[in-house]
Design a protein around this motif. Structure first.
Motif, PDB file in Angstrom:
ATOM      1  N   LYS A   1       6.114  11.858  -7.853  1.00 28.22           N
ATOM      2  CA  LYS A   1       4.631  12.429  -7.164  1.00 28.22           C
ATOM      3  C   LYS A   1       3.339  12.945  -7.041  1.00 28.22           C
ATOM      4  CE  LYS A   1       3.868  13.407  -2.485  1.00 28.22           C
ATOM      5  NZ  LYS A   1       2.521  13.865  -3.134  1.00 28.22           N
ATOM      6  N   GLN A   2       3.403  13.448  -8.024  1.00 25.92           N
ATOM      7  CA  GLN A   2       1.799  13.061  -8.974  1.00 25.92           C
ATOM      8  C   GLN A   2       1.323  12.169  -9.982  1.00 25.92           C
ATOM      9  OE1 GLN A   2       3.070  15.791 -12.749  1.00 25.92           O
ATOM     10  NE2 GLN A   2       3.606  17.332 -11.656  1.00 25.92           N
TER      11      GLN A   2
ATOM     12  N   TYR B   1       2.528   8.726  -8.156  1.00 23.56           N
ATOM     13  CA  TYR B   1       1.826   8.492  -6.769  1.00 23.56           C
ATOM     14  C   TYR B   1       0.401   8.809  -6.222  1.00 23.56           C
ATOM     15  CZ  TYR B   1       2.316   6.411  -2.726  1.00 23.56           C
ATOM     16  OH  TYR B   1       2.238   5.792  -1.117  1.00 23.56           O
ATOM     17  N   ASP B   2       0.305  10.511  -6.033  1.00 25.16           N
ATOM     18  CA  ASP B   2      -1.013  10.588  -5.612  1.00 25.16           C
ATOM     19  C   ASP B   2      -2.411  10.804  -6.554  1.00 25.16           C
ATOM     20  OD1 ASP B   2       0.005  12.169  -3.687  1.00 25.16           O
ATOM     21  OD2 ASP B   2       0.487  13.997  -4.146  1.00 25.16           O
ATOM     22  N   LYS B   3      -1.870  10.307  -7.711  1.00 29.20           N
ATOM     23  CA  LYS B   3      -3.138  10.701  -8.872  1.00 29.20           C
ATOM     24  C   LYS B   3      -3.729   8.759  -8.853  1.00 29.20           C
ATOM     25  CE  LYS B   3      -4.044   9.118 -13.409  1.00 29.20           C
ATOM     26  NZ  LYS B   3      -3.469   7.899 -14.515  1.00 29.20           N
TER      27      LYS B   3
ATOM     28  N   TYR C   1      -2.857   6.851  -5.326  1.00 27.79           N
ATOM     29  CA  TYR C   1      -3.015   6.712  -3.578  1.00 27.79           C
ATOM     30  C   TYR C   1      -2.708   8.194  -2.815  1.00 27.79           C
ATOM     31  CZ  TYR C   1      -0.882   2.200  -5.061  1.00 27.79           C
ATOM     32  OH  TYR C   1      -0.555   1.071  -5.760  1.00 27.79           O
ATOM     33  N   GLY C   2      -2.962   8.894  -3.617  1.00 25.61           N
ATOM     34  CA  GLY C   2      -3.071  10.561  -2.827  1.00 25.61           C
ATOM     35  C   GLY C   2      -4.499  10.292  -1.944  1.00 25.61           C
TER      36      GLY C   2
ATOM     37  N   GLU D   1      -6.861  12.198  -1.511  1.00 26.40           N
ATOM     38  CA  GLU D   1      -8.444  11.924  -2.513  1.00 26.40           C
ATOM     39  C   GLU D   1      -8.619  11.014  -3.256  1.00 26.40           C
ATOM     40  OE1 GLU D   1      -9.651  15.100  -1.384  1.00 26.40           O
ATOM     41  OE2 GLU D   1      -8.490  15.532  -0.518  1.00 26.40           O
ATOM     42  N   THR D   2      -8.450   9.729  -3.254  1.00 21.73           N
ATOM     43  CA  THR D   2      -8.209   8.830  -3.892  1.00 21.73           C
ATOM     44  C   THR D   2      -9.228   7.617  -3.217  1.00 21.73           C
ATOM     45  OG1 THR D   2      -6.122   7.177  -3.974  1.00 21.73           O
ATOM     46  CG2 THR D   2      -6.529   9.193  -5.125  1.00 21.73           C
TER      47      THR D   2
ATOM     48  N   SER E   1      -6.181   5.563  -1.137  1.00 27.48           N
ATOM     49  CA  SER E   1      -4.777   6.977  -0.118  1.00 27.48           C
ATOM     50  C   SER E   1      -4.243   5.744   0.870  1.00 27.48           C
ATOM     51  CB  SER E   1      -6.259   7.312   1.058  1.00 27.48           C
ATOM     52  OG  SER E   1      -4.791   8.474   1.328  1.00 27.48           O
TER      53      SER E   1
END
Length: 275
Positions: free
Chosen positions: A250-251, A253-255, A257-258, A260-261, A264
């Protein structure tokens, strides 16, 4: 004339050695060499690409690095393309292909795959405000990558929509960057591939492009692995599952595709877990 027995025996040994070198147990070889060779794309934003600092980065890069780290080995990055990623696995030039590759039954005839580690679907990218629906692309040129499932999918879509020239209207390129360049220059009306790749390139020109219509395919990504090598496949699968369990997946992924990217893309499914 008969060949001497020692020559025949030597030939058998050479052939056996060559076969073992290509098709031997990958897990044992990786653990022995302390190196895992991963085939990774170079222009698939944000999966794997060179950034402004000429650094090779991306979601797939981080996934491959984490797998290597957890196995206690060094990662050797090997550049691959849509055309070489399967062949390199078959030839023993790489141990795994972490290269935004959809797991298809046809591909499974040539190589094995890990469990699904990423979930995407195919869409069409076009210049903003020009098209509202898939049917608007009938009779128009659409770019895609040669030899991919995206190429087949978009041809089938145009055929189903009644485009009599669906074969000619799909223009295939070798690289994602070439597709995007054709779209920017107006050589094609749209570019179709996995939506996250489209989002990645659209982010390079904010406000100029948009995704049109709904998903028209399901694209589950798997890591390409050597055929019939269960020990290695298990090692990769267990590592992916451990990464999901402890939150590392998840970390990563969020880096990339989160929310704030620039890329997203909500995570809507989970990695397959085994008890």
């Amino acid at each position: 004339m008969r060949k001497p027995k020692y020559l025949i025996a030597a030939l058998v040994l050479v052939l056996a050695w060559a076969q073992a070198a290509v098709a031997g147990p990958t897990y044992d070889q990786v653990m022995k060499d302390k190196v895992v060779r991963a085939g990774i794309m170079t222009d698939s934003i944000p999966g794997a690409f060179y950034n402004d600092k000429k650094e090779w980065v991306g979601f797939d890069v981080d996934i491959a690095e984490e797998i290597a780290k957890r196995l206690g080995v060094k990662l050797e990055r090997v550049p691959v393309t849509n055309k070489t990623r399967i062949a390199f696995v078959q030839q023993g030039r790489i141990d795994m292909s972490v290269a935004n590759m959809t797991h298809k039954r046809e591909r499974d005839k040539s190589i094995d795959f890990s469990i699904t580690y990423f979930f995407d679907g195919q869409k069409i990218l076009s210049k903003k405000g020009q098209f509202k629906d898939h049917k608007d692309f009938v009779g128009k040129k659409i770019a895609t990558m040669q030899g991919t499932t995206s190429e087949l999918n978009v041809k089938n879509l145009l055929k189903e929509l009644g485009d009599p020239d669906f074969e000619k209207n799909v223009i295939s390129f070798q690289k994602e960057s070439e597709c995007f360049q054709a779209l920017r220059m107006g050589r094609v009306a749209g570019w179709s591939t996995d939506s996250t790749i489209l989002l990645g390139y659209a982010a390079q020109a904010p406000g100029e492009f948009e995704l049109v219509g709904d998903f028209f395919s399901d694209e589950p990504y798997g890591i390409g692995l050597p055929e019939n090598d269960s020990a290695w496949r298990d090692a990769v699968n267990f590592t992916l599952q451990d990464m999901w369990n402890d939150g590392t997946y998840k970390q990563i992924y969020d880096k990339w595709y989160g929310p704030e990217t620039p890329y997203s893309f909500p995570l809507t499914r989970k990695v397959e877990m085994w008890p």
